[in-house]
Scaffold this active site. Structure first.
Site, PDB file in Angstrom:
ATOM      1  N   LYS A  75      62.330 -89.236  -8.451  1.00 59.77           N
ATOM      2  CA  LYS A  75      62.159 -90.562  -9.044  1.00 59.77           C
ATOM      3  C   LYS A  75      63.051 -91.579  -8.338  1.00 59.77           C
ATOM      4  O   LYS A  75      62.669 -92.735  -8.140  1.00 59.77           O
ATOM      5  CB  LYS A  75      62.480 -90.490 -10.536  1.00 59.77           C
ATOM      6  CG  LYS A  75      62.247 -91.771 -11.305  1.00 59.77           C
ATOM      7  CD  LYS A  75      62.535 -91.573 -12.779  1.00 59.77           C
ATOM      8  CE  LYS A  75      62.355 -92.866 -13.572  1.00 59.77           C
ATOM      9  NZ  LYS A  75      62.669 -92.670 -15.013  1.00 59.77           N
ATOM     10  N   HIS A  79      61.580 -95.064  -6.347  1.00 57.21           N
ATOM     11  CA  HIS A  79      61.853 -96.413  -6.848  1.00 57.21           C
ATOM     12  C   HIS A  79      62.900 -97.153  -6.028  1.00 57.21           C
ATOM     13  O   HIS A  79      63.251 -98.285  -6.365  1.00 57.21           O
ATOM     14  CB  HIS A  79      62.276 -96.351  -8.315  1.00 57.21           C
ATOM     15  CG  HIS A  79      61.155 -95.966  -9.220  1.00 57.21           C
ATOM     16  ND1 HIS A  79      60.209 -96.861  -9.630  1.00 57.21           N
ATOM     17  CD2 HIS A  79      60.812 -94.776  -9.763  1.00 57.21           C
ATOM     18  CE1 HIS A  79      59.326 -96.248 -10.409  1.00 57.21           C
ATOM     19  NE2 HIS A  79      59.670 -94.978 -10.494  1.00 57.21           N
ATOM     20  N   HIS A  90      53.438 -94.015  -5.131  1.00 59.42           N
ATOM     21  CA  HIS A  90      53.394 -92.825  -5.968  1.00 59.42           C
ATOM     22  C   HIS A  90      52.482 -93.079  -7.168  1.00 59.42           C
ATOM     23  O   HIS A  90      52.063 -94.204  -7.436  1.00 59.42           O
ATOM     24  CB  HIS A  90      54.802 -92.428  -6.433  1.00 59.42           C
ATOM     25  CG  HIS A  90      55.541 -93.505  -7.152  1.00 59.42           C
ATOM     26  ND1 HIS A  90      56.168 -94.560  -6.513  1.00 59.42           N
ATOM     27  CD2 HIS A  90      55.762 -93.717  -8.479  1.00 59.42           C
ATOM     28  CE1 HIS A  90      56.738 -95.362  -7.386  1.00 59.42           C
ATOM     29  NE2 HIS A  90      56.498 -94.875  -8.604  1.00 59.42           N
ATOM     30  N   ARG A 109      61.784-103.069 -22.898  1.00 63.13           N
ATOM     31  CA  ARG A 109      62.501-101.962 -22.297  1.00 63.13           C
ATOM     32  C   ARG A 109      63.997-102.108 -22.565  1.00 63.13           C
ATOM     33  O   ARG A 109      64.543-103.213 -22.521  1.00 63.13           O
ATOM     34  CB  ARG A 109      62.223-101.908 -20.785  1.00 63.13           C
ATOM     35  CG  ARG A 109      60.778-101.567 -20.467  1.00 63.13           C
ATOM     36  CD  ARG A 109      60.419-101.884 -19.024  1.00 63.13           C
ATOM     37  NE  ARG A 109      61.111-101.063 -18.060  1.00 63.13           N
ATOM     38  CZ  ARG A 109      60.695 -99.872 -17.634  1.00 63.13           C
ATOM     39  NH1 ARG A 109      59.579 -99.344 -18.116  1.00 63.13           N
ATOM     40  NH2 ARG A 109      61.382 -99.201 -16.730  1.00 63.13           N
ATOM     41  N   LYS A 113      67.883 -99.190 -19.126  1.00 61.18           N
ATOM     42  CA  LYS A 113      66.896 -98.613 -18.227  1.00 61.18           C
ATOM     43  C   LYS A 113      67.297 -98.872 -16.775  1.00 61.18           C
ATOM     44  O   LYS A 113      67.926 -99.886 -16.450  1.00 61.18           O
ATOM     45  CB  LYS A 113      65.515 -99.218 -18.482  1.00 61.18           C
ATOM     46  CG  LYS A 113      64.925 -98.884 -19.846  1.00 61.18           C
ATOM     47  CD  LYS A 113      64.304 -97.500 -19.886  1.00 61.18           C
ATOM     48  CE  LYS A 113      62.988 -97.459 -19.150  1.00 61.18           C
ATOM     49  NZ  LYS A 113      62.351 -96.122 -19.268  1.00 61.18           N
ATOM     50  N   CYS A 125      55.013 -96.598 -20.124  1.00 64.32           N
ATOM     51  CA  CYS A 125      54.784 -96.630 -18.675  1.00 64.32           C
ATOM     52  C   CYS A 125      55.664 -95.559 -18.022  1.00 64.32           C
ATOM     53  O   CYS A 125      56.879 -95.587 -18.181  1.00 64.32           O
ATOM     54  CB  CYS A 125      55.146 -97.988 -18.099  1.00 64.32           C
ATOM     55  SG  CYS A 125      54.600 -99.404 -19.076  1.00 64.32           S
ATOM     56  N   SER A 126      55.062 -94.636 -17.286  1.00 61.07           N
ATOM     57  CA  SER A 126      55.857 -93.573 -16.670  1.00 61.07           C
ATOM     58  C   SER A 126      55.044 -92.892 -15.561  1.00 61.07           C
ATOM     59  O   SER A 126      54.147 -93.525 -14.997  1.00 61.07           O
ATOM     60  CB  SER A 126      56.307 -92.564 -17.741  1.00 61.07           C
ATOM     61  OG  SER A 126      57.296 -91.695 -17.216  1.00 61.07           O
ATOM     62  N   GLU A 180      58.894-101.034  -7.525  1.00 59.84           N
ATOM     63  CA  GLU A 180      57.701-100.239  -7.819  1.00 59.84           C
ATOM     64  C   GLU A 180      56.681-100.355  -6.697  1.00 59.84           C
ATOM     65  O   GLU A 180      56.527-101.420  -6.084  1.00 59.84           O
ATOM     66  CB  GLU A 180      57.035-100.723  -9.125  1.00 59.84           C
ATOM     67  CG  GLU A 180      57.841-100.499 -10.381  1.00 59.84           C
ATOM     68  CD  GLU A 180      57.778 -99.066 -10.892  1.00 59.84           C
ATOM     69  OE1 GLU A 180      57.329 -98.171 -10.145  1.00 59.84           O
ATOM     70  OE2 GLU A 180      58.180 -98.831 -12.042  1.00 59.84           O
ATOM     71  N   GLU A 182      52.965 -98.433  -6.897  1.00 58.30           N
ATOM     72  CA  GLU A 182      52.275 -97.398  -7.660  1.00 58.30           C
ATOM     73  C   GLU A 182      50.761 -97.560  -7.632  1.00 58.30           C
ATOM     74  O   GLU A 182      50.246 -98.672  -7.511  1.00 58.30           O
ATOM     75  CB  GLU A 182      52.729 -97.429  -9.131  1.00 58.30           C
ATOM     76  CG  GLU A 182      54.200 -97.160  -9.323  1.00 58.30           C
ATOM     77  CD  GLU A 182      54.619 -97.191 -10.789  1.00 58.30           C
ATOM     78  OE1 GLU A 182      55.606 -96.492 -11.120  1.00 58.30           O
ATOM     79  OE2 GLU A 182      53.978 -97.904 -11.586  1.00 58.30           O
TER      80      GLU A 182
END
Length: 262
Positions: A75, A79, A90, A109, A113, A125-126, A180, A182
């Site tokens: 992760k 990121h 990803h 959030r 975080k 969101c994940s 990000e 994605e």
């Protein structure tokens, strides 16, 4: 018919943090009690230690522009923003959660975080992960994270309750350190199931009626996440207006490319 709720009522509802009612600091709302990891002594200041551990523990799925899996990375790697602004592409997912009246859950959030702290966004969101030598299914990953973040028991989230709408390819450099890039699988979920949000993940939440949404967004005390904002501008009205027949609008084979406002 959805009852009218004024903007002031919505603002009061959103301002009501999760420290009220039955919420207790540090309590986990999982279907079973998780083991608590040892604190990370090298954690970034202000970031919750469990999330720092996940940066190197969680293995995400690297994909090409057609969403074919081409490898894995932590992760942290997925990121991290490079000197040229590059972030590895990803796979991810975003769940939009509606109650049976058709109101949508909007959450903020948590400030601890790693990515986009204090931003407002959709329900969950994940990422699907690489687990035991296999890539995790999108809906399995969504159920796992909704259990962790929103405290919804797994037996209250039958896989058939999710509608897989489409995929969105987007890039956002974030704060220049964490960003990000994605292919985001968009899922809709509708139920009146009770939630018990995890304070490590979510600081505020409310269910917003569609009729109040556009007026409510400018009153928020922080920005929207880039993926939520792009979907809000390009598709959310169409999908929300047709919530009663949402499966008819599904385009799971398509990958949409939306432009960021940045």
């Amino acid at each position: 018919m959805t009852p009218y709720i004024s903007k002031k009522m919505l603002m009061r509802r959103f301002a009501r943090t999760l420290w009220s009612n039955n919420f207790k600091p540090g309590k986990r709302f999982m279907s079973s009690d998780p083991s608590k990891p040892a604190p990370d002594q090298n954690a970034t200041e202000g970031v919750e230690p469990t999330q720092m551990l996940a940066l190197d523990k969680d293995i995400c799925l690297l994909v090409d522009e057609k969403d074919n899996m081409i490898g894995t990375a932590t992760k942290r790697v997925c990121h991290s923003v490079g000197p040229d602004g590059h972030v590895p592409l990803h796979r991810a997912f975003s769940v939009f959660f509606f109650n049976n009246r058709g109101d949508m859950l909007l959450q903020r959030r948590a400030s601890q975080k790693v990515t986009y702290p204090d931003y407002y966004t959709n329900a969950c969101c994940s990422h699907p992960l690489y687990i035991d030598g296999e890539p995790e299914d999108i809906i399995t990953a969504a159920r796992r994270r909704m259990n962790h973040e929103l405290g919804i028991p797994l037996d209250k989230m039958d896989p058939e309750m999710f509608t897989y709408l489409t995929r969105v390819h987007y890039h956002d450099p974030g704060d220049g350190v964490w960003g990000e890039h994605e292919i985001d699988h968009i899922l809709f979920f509708q139920s009146d199931v009770k939630i018990k949000p995890n304070s490590d993940e979510i600081s505020e939440y409310c269910f917003i009626p569609k009729s109040e949404f556009n007026a409510f967004i400018p009153t928020l005390e922080g920005p929207l996440t880039p993926w939520f904002n792009m979907i809000r501008r390009h598709r959310l009205k169409l999908w929300w207006d047709n919530l009663h027949r949402i499966r008819e609008l599904a385009e799971p084979d398509k990958i949409q490319k939306f432009l960021s406002e940045k």
